[in-house]
Write a protein that holds these residues in place. Structure first.
Motif, PDB file in Angstrom:
ATOM      1  N   ALA A  60       0.832  -1.205   0.000  1.00 39.25           N
ATOM      2  CA  ALA A  60       0.000   0.000   0.000  1.00 39.25           C
ATOM      3  C   ALA A  60       0.866   1.253   0.000  1.00 39.25           C
ATOM      4  CB  ALA A  60      -0.937   0.001   1.206  1.00 39.25           C
ATOM      5  N   ILE A  61       1.915   1.254   0.808  1.00 40.20           N
ATOM      6  CA  ILE A  61       2.811   2.410   0.881  1.00 40.20           C
ATOM      7  C   ILE A  61       3.497   2.633  -0.463  1.00 40.20           C
ATOM      8  CG2 ILE A  61       4.889   3.319   1.995  1.00 40.20           C
ATOM      9  CD1 ILE A  61       3.958   1.709   4.520  1.00 40.20           C
ATOM     10  N   ALA A  62       3.994   1.550  -1.060  1.00 41.60           N
ATOM     11  CA  ALA A  62       4.668   1.664  -2.355  1.00 41.60           C
ATOM     12  C   ALA A  62       3.686   2.105  -3.445  1.00 41.60           C
ATOM     13  CB  ALA A  62       5.310   0.335  -2.734  1.00 41.60           C
ATOM     14  N   GLY A  63       2.459   1.601  -3.396  1.00 41.20           N
ATOM     15  CA  GLY A  63       1.455   1.991  -4.387  1.00 41.20           C
ATOM     16  C   GLY A  63       1.158   3.472  -4.336  1.00 41.20           C
ATOM     17  N   LEU A  64       1.021   4.016  -3.125  1.00 42.76           N
ATOM     18  CA  LEU A  64       0.771   5.450  -3.000  1.00 42.76           C
ATOM     19  C   LEU A  64       1.997   6.244  -3.445  1.00 42.76           C
ATOM     20  CD1 LEU A  64      -0.900   7.888  -2.164  1.00 42.76           C
ATOM     21  CD2 LEU A  64      -0.122   7.535   0.179  1.00 42.76           C
ATOM     22  N   GLY A  65       3.179   5.799  -3.055  1.00 42.19           N
ATOM     23  CA  GLY A  65       4.401   6.506  -3.451  1.00 42.19           C
ATOM     24  C   GLY A  65       4.582   6.548  -4.956  1.00 42.19           C
ATOM     25  N   SER A  87      -1.255  -0.881  -5.103  1.00 40.20           N
ATOM     26  CA  SER A  87      -2.345  -0.467  -4.213  1.00 40.20           C
ATOM     27  C   SER A  87      -3.397  -1.566  -4.087  1.00 40.20           C
ATOM     28  CB  SER A  87      -2.977   0.826  -4.705  1.00 40.20           C
ATOM     29  OG  SER A  87      -2.044   1.875  -4.657  1.00 40.20           O
ATOM     30  N   LEU A  88      -3.680  -2.254  -5.187  1.00 38.93           N
ATOM     31  CA  LEU A  88      -4.614  -3.380  -5.124  1.00 38.93           C
ATOM     32  C   LEU A  88      -4.062  -4.505  -4.251  1.00 38.93           C
ATOM     33  CD1 LEU A  88      -5.940  -3.514  -8.795  1.00 38.93           C
ATOM     34  CD2 LEU A  88      -7.250  -2.985  -6.725  1.00 38.93           C
ATOM     35  N   LEU A  89      -2.753  -4.747  -4.336  1.00 41.99           N
ATOM     36  CA  LEU A  89      -2.142  -5.743  -3.451  1.00 41.99           C
ATOM     37  C   LEU A  89      -2.264  -5.313  -1.988  1.00 41.99           C
ATOM     38  CD1 LEU A  89       1.102  -6.764  -5.378  1.00 41.99           C
ATOM     39  CD2 LEU A  89      -0.878  -8.201  -4.871  1.00 41.99           C
ATOM     40  N   GLY A  90      -2.107  -4.014  -1.736  1.00 43.30           N
ATOM     41  CA  GLY A  90      -2.273  -3.499  -0.378  1.00 43.30           C
ATOM     42  C   GLY A  90      -3.691  -3.704   0.135  1.00 43.30           C
ATOM     43  N   LYS A  91      -4.681  -3.459  -0.707  1.00 42.76           N
ATOM     44  CA  LYS A  91      -6.076  -3.701  -0.319  1.00 42.76           C
ATOM     45  C   LYS A  91      -6.316  -5.185  -0.034  1.00 42.76           C
ATOM     46  CE  LYS A  91      -9.051  -0.492  -0.651  1.00 42.76           C
ATOM     47  NZ  LYS A  91      -9.611   0.180   0.520  1.00 42.76           N
ATOM     48  N   ARG A  92      -5.714  -6.039  -0.850  1.00 45.75           N
ATOM     49  CA  ARG A  92      -5.859  -7.482  -0.652  1.00 45.75           C
ATOM     50  C   ARG A  92      -5.242  -7.915   0.676  1.00 45.75           C
ATOM     51  NH1 ARG A  92      -3.598 -12.264  -4.537  1.00 45.75           N
ATOM     52  NH2 ARG A  92      -4.634 -13.955  -3.451  1.00 45.75           N
ATOM     53  N   ARG A  93      -4.116  -7.287   1.028  1.00 47.35           N
ATOM     54  CA  ARG A  93      -3.470  -7.626   2.289  1.00 47.35           C
ATOM     55  C   ARG A  93      -4.351  -7.231   3.475  1.00 47.35           C
ATOM     56  NH1 ARG A  93       2.837  -6.632   3.785  1.00 47.35           N
ATOM     57  NH2 ARG A  93       2.918  -8.487   5.077  1.00 47.35           N
ATOM     58  N   VAL A  94      -5.012  -6.086   3.386  1.00 51.11           N
ATOM     59  CA  VAL A  94      -5.931  -5.657   4.443  1.00 51.11           C
ATOM     60  C   VAL A  94      -7.045  -6.686   4.606  1.00 51.11           C
ATOM     61  CG1 VAL A  94      -7.680  -3.926   5.025  1.00 51.11           C
ATOM     62  CG2 VAL A  94      -5.429  -3.199   4.248  1.00 51.11           C
ATOM     63  N   THR A  95      -7.608  -7.132   3.502  1.00 51.39           N
ATOM     64  CA  THR A  95      -8.681  -8.127   3.542  1.00 51.39           C
ATOM     65  C   THR A  95      -8.197  -9.426   4.176  1.00 51.39           C
ATOM     66  OG1 THR A  95      -9.608  -7.157   1.539  1.00 51.39           O
ATOM     67  CG2 THR A  95     -10.366  -9.359   2.119  1.00 51.39           C
ATOM     68  N   THR A  96      -6.991  -9.837   3.843  1.00 47.14           N
ATOM     69  CA  THR A  96      -6.427 -11.064   4.414  1.00 47.14           C
ATOM     70  C   THR A  96      -6.260 -10.920   5.920  1.00 47.14           C
ATOM     71  OG1 THR A  96      -5.273 -11.531   2.357  1.00 47.14           O
ATOM     72  CG2 THR A  96      -4.474 -12.651   4.319  1.00 47.14           C
ATOM     73  N   GLY A 107      -5.169   0.370   4.941  1.00 42.95           N
ATOM     74  CA  GLY A 107      -6.314   0.397   4.040  1.00 42.95           C
ATOM     75  C   GLY A 107      -6.544   1.754   3.405  1.00 42.95           C
ATOM     76  N   ARG A 108      -6.437   2.807   4.195  1.00 41.16           N
ATOM     77  CA  ARG A 108      -6.636   4.155   3.646  1.00 41.16           C
ATOM     78  C   ARG A 108      -5.492   4.536   2.719  1.00 41.16           C
ATOM     79  NH1 ARG A 108      -8.671   6.807   9.194  1.00 41.16           N
ATOM     80  NH2 ARG A 108     -10.830   6.103   9.055  1.00 41.16           N
ATOM     81  N   ILE A 109      -4.291   4.123   3.070  1.00 37.55           N
ATOM     82  CA  ILE A 109      -3.141   4.406   2.208  1.00 37.55           C
ATOM     83  C   ILE A 109      -3.336   3.735   0.856  1.00 37.55           C
ATOM     84  CG2 ILE A 109      -0.660   4.035   1.919  1.00 37.55           C
ATOM     85  CD1 ILE A 109      -0.421   4.262   4.965  1.00 37.55           C
ATOM     86  N   ALA A 110      -3.786   2.491   0.867  1.00 40.73           N
ATOM     87  CA  ALA A 110      -4.022   1.772  -0.385  1.00 40.73           C
ATOM     88  C   ALA A 110      -5.126   2.438  -1.201  1.00 40.73           C
ATOM     89  CB  ALA A 110      -4.372   0.315  -0.098  1.00 40.73           C
ATOM     90  N   THR A 111      -6.171   2.906  -0.532  1.00 35.38           N
ATOM     91  CA  THR A 111      -7.251   3.587  -1.240  1.00 35.38           C
ATOM     92  C   THR A 111      -6.744   4.855  -1.907  1.00 35.38           C
ATOM     93  OG1 THR A 111      -8.899   2.692   0.276  1.00 35.38           O
ATOM     94  CG2 THR A 111      -9.523   4.658  -0.978  1.00 35.38           C
ATOM     95  N   TRP A 112      -5.944   5.652  -1.179  1.00 35.67           N
ATOM     96  CA  TRP A 112      -5.390   6.867  -1.772  1.00 35.67           C
ATOM     97  C   TRP A 112      -4.437   6.528  -2.906  1.00 35.67           C
ATOM     98  CZ3 TRP A 112      -7.182  11.456  -1.918  1.00 35.67           C
ATOM     99  CH2 TRP A 112      -8.018  11.920  -0.900  1.00 35.67           C
ATOM    100  N   GLY A 113      -3.709   5.432  -2.779  1.00 42.95           N
ATOM    101  CA  GLY A 113      -2.851   4.994  -3.871  1.00 42.95           C
ATOM    102  C   GLY A 113      -3.654   4.691  -5.123  1.00 42.95           C
ATOM    103  N   LEU A 114      -4.790   4.007  -4.946  1.00 40.88           N
ATOM    104  CA  LEU A 114      -5.657   3.711  -6.091  1.00 40.88           C
ATOM    105  C   LEU A 114      -6.174   4.990  -6.734  1.00 40.88           C
ATOM    106  CD1 LEU A 114      -7.750   0.718  -4.705  1.00 40.88           C
ATOM    107  CD2 LEU A 114      -6.162   0.666  -6.630  1.00 40.88           C
ATOM    108  N   VAL A 115      -6.589   5.938  -5.917  1.00 40.11           N
ATOM    109  CA  VAL A 115      -7.139   7.191  -6.446  1.00 40.11           C
ATOM    110  C   VAL A 115      -6.073   7.966  -7.218  1.00 40.11           C
ATOM    111  CG1 VAL A 115      -8.055   9.455  -5.770  1.00 40.11           C
ATOM    112  CG2 VAL A 115      -8.942   7.381  -4.703  1.00 40.11           C
ATOM    113  N   VAL A 116      -4.911   8.161  -6.587  1.00 36.11           N
ATOM    114  CA  VAL A 116      -3.857   8.968  -7.210  1.00 36.11           C
ATOM    115  C   VAL A 116      -3.339   8.299  -8.474  1.00 36.11           C
ATOM    116  CG1 VAL A 116      -1.516   9.843  -6.865  1.00 36.11           C
ATOM    117  CG2 VAL A 116      -3.208  10.107  -5.066  1.00 36.11           C
ATOM    118  N   ALA A 117      -3.025   7.006  -8.392  1.00 37.72           N
ATOM    119  CA  ALA A 117      -2.507   6.297  -9.562  1.00 37.72           C
ATOM    120  C   ALA A 117      -3.562   6.209 -10.662  1.00 37.72           C
ATOM    121  CB  ALA A 117      -2.032   4.900  -9.168  1.00 37.72           C
ATOM    122  N   GLY A 118      -4.823   6.061 -10.289  1.00 40.02           N
ATOM    123  CA  GLY A 118      -5.891   6.024 -11.288  1.00 40.02           C
ATOM    124  C   GLY A 118      -6.041   7.334 -12.023  1.00 40.02           C
ATOM    125  N   ILE A 119      -5.989   8.436 -11.292  1.00 33.47           N
ATOM    126  CA  ILE A 119      -6.071   9.757 -11.928  1.00 33.47           C
ATOM    127  C   ILE A 119      -4.878   9.967 -12.848  1.00 33.47           C
ATOM    128  CG2 ILE A 119      -5.881  12.238 -11.461  1.00 33.47           C
ATOM    129  CD1 ILE A 119      -7.608  11.710  -8.946  1.00 33.47           C
TER     130      ILE A 119
END
Length: 132
Positions: A60-65, A87-96, A107-119
């Motif tokens: 998640a941290i790497a995805g946001l970075g 970021s998706l891997l980070g979300k999966r880790r939270v679920t696990t 979880g929030r870091i991964a969500t922000w990673g998805l948003v930023v990388a998606g934009i």
């Protein structure tokens, strides 16, 4: 405020005479403008009593970075796509962790990673002419 002072009149947090679901600070002489939600009415923590997750959510941290870097430099959208994947891997880790009865983190870091990388990826693909 013309409301009556609290019983005892000592400084502290008391039920807000204007807002029933909150508290207001009584300074010993008058009601102040300082308010807060009533802690007794706060929703319970769904992860109360669970042990902390074993480790950090590095994906998640790497995805946001990488997502943040891709806002400035994203050749052919590759960095943005890498940020999305991590970021998706980070979300999966939270679920696990939740499934294994641990208190999740990242979880929030991964969500922000998805948003930023998606934009970033969408903007890059639009400006590079991938969507015509």
């Amino acid at each position: 405020m013309n409301e009556a002072p609290p019983p005892g009149g000592l400084r502290g947090w008391y039920a807000d005479p204007r807002r029933p679901a909150g508290q207001r600070w009584w300074d010993g002489d008058t009601w102040t403008v300082a308010t807060r939600p009533d802690p007794a009415l706060a929703p319970p923590d769904p992860y109360e009593g669970l042990e902390l997750a074993p480790g950090h959510n590095n994906a998640a941290i790497a995805g946001l970075g990488i997502g943040l870097v891709s806002l400035a430099w994203n050749p052919v959208g590759l960095l943005g796509i890498a940020g999305l994947a991590l970021s998706l891997l980070g979300k999966r880790r939270v679920t696990t962790w939740v499934r294994e009865n641990y208190r999740p983190s990242g979880g929030r870091i991964a969500t922000w990673g998805l948003v930023v990388a998606g934009i970033s990826t969408t903007f890059t693909l639009l400006t590079q002419g991938f969507f015509r």
